[in-house]
Design a protein around this motif. Structure first.
Motif, mmCIF file in Angstrom:
data_model
loop_
_atom_site.group_PDB
_atom_site.id
_atom_site.type_symbol
_atom_site.label_atom_id
_atom_site.label_comp_id
_atom_site.label_asym_id
_atom_site.label_seq_id
_atom_site.Cartn_x
_atom_site.Cartn_y
_atom_site.Cartn_z
ATOM 1 N N LEU A 187 -6.295 11.792 3.001
ATOM 2 C CA LEU A 187 -5.247 10.968 2.251
ATOM 3 C C LEU A 187 -5.781 9.649 1.814
ATOM 4 O O LEU A 187 -6.018 8.814 2.755
ATOM 5 N N VAL A 188 -5.832 9.201 0.587
ATOM 6 C CA VAL A 188 -6.146 7.755 0.234
ATOM 7 C C VAL A 188 -4.861 7.030 -0.269
ATOM 8 O O VAL A 188 -4.231 7.085 -1.218
ATOM 9 N N THR A 189 -4.661 5.988 0.763
ATOM 10 C CA THR A 189 -3.313 5.100 0.470
ATOM 11 C C THR A 189 -3.392 3.789 1.314
ATOM 12 O O THR A 189 -4.068 3.822 2.374
ATOM 13 N N ASP A 190 -2.843 2.893 0.854
ATOM 14 C CA ASP A 190 -2.638 1.454 1.459
ATOM 15 C C ASP A 190 -1.279 1.296 2.121
ATOM 16 O O ASP A 190 -1.132 0.515 2.941
ATOM 17 N N ASP A 191 -0.429 2.500 1.988
ATOM 18 C CA ASP A 191 0.972 2.182 2.697
ATOM 19 C C ASP A 191 0.679 2.630 3.997
ATOM 20 O O ASP A 191 0.366 3.708 4.559
ATOM 21 N N TYR A 192 0.962 1.434 4.826
ATOM 22 C CA TYR A 192 0.812 1.595 6.387
ATOM 23 C C TYR A 192 1.720 2.778 7.051
ATOM 24 O O TYR A 192 1.506 3.473 7.976
#
Ligand SMILES: [Zn+2]
Length: 259
Positions: A187-192
């Motif tokens: 999963l590619v995300t910056d949402d912690y």
């Protein structure tokens, strides 16, 4: 009409020095021989196990004619070859890396890098709202648009309630994590929060821009009045900013608190 059909005899008989073939050509010759005998009942040429050099292009041509009996079949085979080559080079350029991309990746990654990745159908309206130009560009790419099933989403809701992240996850967030879980991919995300839930689900996480921590944490609900704490329920209300619920004991709002 084939060469053999018109002459009814093979040219080999007139050749002074017949040549023995080996490898692939001998395979073609033996195949040709069967065909020759079946069609004309002749075994005079091939019976000697010999084939002349000048026959080679004709043999290949005839084998091709036999497999692809008309023009459209040969055209189809031509297109098939082009397609296979295209798939091969695509595979070389994008070696088996399939990830689920959240909207920040779609906005910030180089456009070529987004191609062929897994994305949620729910992101389409979000992307259109945030950056219309970018959406028009993404729309032309060959993306893998999907939607998670209810069962897949429920697995994520259960995990997110255990970590306590659930109240702050949107439908798109849940869908993306569910897609990563069901496809067992990154999963590619910056949402912690999404990162936290994905890690708890055993999914590999990659950041878009930030370096991203690897810490795992848990949230609980705490009443701002009587300080009572409790775990987040799997059917908790989801909202970016509203209070999750009111305290059962004193009626004051309960806030998320990291433990
Ligand atoms: Zn309370």
């Amino acid at each position: 009409m084939s060469y053999y059909g018109s002459q009814n005899r093979c040219k080999c008989d007139n050749e002074p020095q017949p040549k023995q073939h080996g490898g692939v050509v001998s395979l073609i010759v033996s195949h040709r021989k069967e065909h020759h005998i079946r069609r004309y009942g002749l075994n005079d040429c091939f019976g000697k196990g010999q084939q002349c050099q000048s026959e080679r292009p004709k043999l290949i041509e005839e084998v091709e004619n036999q497999f692809f009996s008309n023009h459209s079949m040969r055209c189809f085979f031509g297109f098939l070859r082009v397609w296979v080559i295209d798939v091969f080079f695509t595979w070389i350029r994008y070696p088996s890396f399939m990830a689920v991309l959240d909207t920040s990746a779609l906005l910030n990654w180089p456009i070529e890098r987004c191609r062929h990745q897994i994305v949620s159908v729910l992101q389409q309206s979000e992307l259109n709202r945030v950056d219309e130009q970018r959406w028009l560009l993404i729309e032309t790419l060959d993306m893998d648009w999907r939607t998670a099933t209810e069962d897949e989403r429920q697995i994520v809701l259960d995990i997110a309630s255990k970590t306590g992240d659930l109240p702050r996850l949107s439908d798109v967030d849940v869908d993306l994590i569910a897609l990563a879980v069901s496809n067992k991919t990154t999963l590619v995300t910056d949402d912690y929060r999404m990162q936290n839930v994905a890690r708890a689900a055993g999914i590999e996480v990659q950041s878009v821009v930030t370096s991203g921590g690897t810490k795992q944490w848990k949230w609980v609900l705490r009443c701002i009045g009587c300080r009572k704490t409790e775990d987040v329920a799997s059917d908790a209300r989801r909202s970016r900013s509203d209070d999750v619920k009111e305290c059962d004991r004193c009626g004051a709002p309960m806030k998320l608190k990291r433990v």
